[in-house]
Enzyme design. Structure first.
Site, short mmCIF file in Angstrom:
data_model
loop_
_atom_site.label_atom_id
_atom_site.label_comp_id
_atom_site.label_asym_id
_atom_site.label_seq_id
_atom_site.Cartn_x
_atom_site.Cartn_y
_atom_site.Cartn_z
N HIS A 134 11.70 7.48 0.03
CA HIS A 134 12.58 6.92 1.07
C HIS A 134 13.60 5.93 0.50
CE1 HIS A 134 9.50 7.92 4.49
NE2 HIS A 134 10.13 8.99 4.03
N THR A 202 -0.70 4.42 5.23
CA THR A 202 0.42 4.99 6.00
C THR A 202 -0.08 5.51 7.33
OG1 THR A 202 2.20 6.65 6.00
CG2 THR A 202 0.28 7.15 4.64
N LEU A 228 -6.32 0.89 6.84
CA LEU A 228 -6.97 -0.18 7.60
C LEU A 228 -7.62 0.36 8.88
CD1 LEU A 228 -7.34 -3.25 7.41
CD2 LEU A 228 -5.24 -3.50 8.73
#
Ligand code: APR
Length: 260
Positions: A134, A202, A228
């Protein structure tokens, strides 16, 4: 702290065989592709994109991360990325970046780290086999002569391009929504050929990156997510391990390298 994940017996045996083959044949057998997102930099103090308020550093993504936004309000967009670039000087790589750099340095087989992040924390930690799909904050793109330049300072004052001298055509070298990510052919080749596909931090909201797990799984790779929370893509991974990247990644890397 005990690692929160375990390599399965067959995967362990396969990886060990691969490492031995890599040593004896000098030709790596096992190929690893790692995809990282904003979560890998969160513990360094870089905000993620999709926080609870749905805003990225106070802005809606479509106000700062689309070509239309840039055409509408170039000063807002240049200023936004100038601030993000300047903020990189106030953050440092964390344990997850360092562990991935160690894996890059010590893994005898093929390895490709594909990051969606535009910060420079992977390279500052020492990763070299790296693609910024990106784009990067520390790069500027001249749309007049189509050259890219390492960039450390502000773009708001429309500096001239170092290559062609044109003023007013330098923009952040960031892939905005609706634009083509960098090096897609090379990334897809690596994903379709890998034995282990690892995704870290992500949310699985943004394609094409969110689809890499499907390509890897179809090609028979082991697919592991370290995040997470459960992500949009969790169901499509063979294994999901939940926790902070700063804990999960060093443990995972330690285990993989201990097999060699
Ligand atoms: N450790 C591991 N994971 C974490 C941590 C942490 N310490 N902190 C947050 N995460 C997880 C979140 O739970 C979330 O699933 O990281 C993920 C971050 O998701 P996003 O903010 O959506 O970031 P990302 O997936 O990288 O966004 C993809 O979207 O806006 C575009 O181009 C931008 O590259 C970006 C792309």
């Amino acid at each position: 702290m005990a690692p929160r994940w375990q390599v399965g017996v067959s995967a362990r045996a396969g990886l060990r065989a691969g490492c031995q083959r890599a040593e004896t044949m000098a030709m790596p057998h096992h190929r690893i592709v790692i995809l990282t997102g904003a979560g890998v930099s969160a513990e360094s103090g870089v905000p993620t994109f999709r926080g609870p308020d749905g805003l990225w550093e106070g802005h809606r993504v479509e106000d700062v991360a689309t070509p239309e936004a840039f055409a509408r309000n170039p000063r807002l967009v240049q200023g936004f990325y100038d601030q993000r670039r300047a903020a990189l000087g106030r953050v440092a790589p964390n344990a997850a970046h360092r562990a991935l750099a160690r894996l890059d340095a010590q893994w005898p087989g093929e390895l490709l780290l594909v990051t969606q992040n535009v910060d420079d924390l992977h390279e500052r930690a020492g990763s070299t086999r790296l693609i910024h799909m990106h784009g990067q904050l520390k790069s500027a793109w001249c749309t007049a002569c189509d050259t890219r330049h390492r960039w450390e300072v502000a773009l708001l004052d429309w500096p001239p391009c170092p290559a062609c001298g044109t003023a007013g055509r330098m923009r952040p070298d960031i892939v905005w929504f609706g634009e083509m990510p960098h090096e897609m052919a090379r990334i897809e080749r690596a994903v379709m050929a890998c034995d282990l596909f690892l995704s870290i931090g992500t949310s699985g909201n943004v394609y094409p990156a969110a689809g890499f797990v499907d390509l890897a799984a179809r090609a028979g790779a082991r697919t592991v997510e370290l995040n997470l929370d459960l992500s949009m893509a969790s169901q499509r991974f063979g294994e999901s391990r939940l926790g902070p990247a700063g804990e999960l990644v060093p443990a995972f890397v330690e285990d993989i390298l201990s097999l060699c």
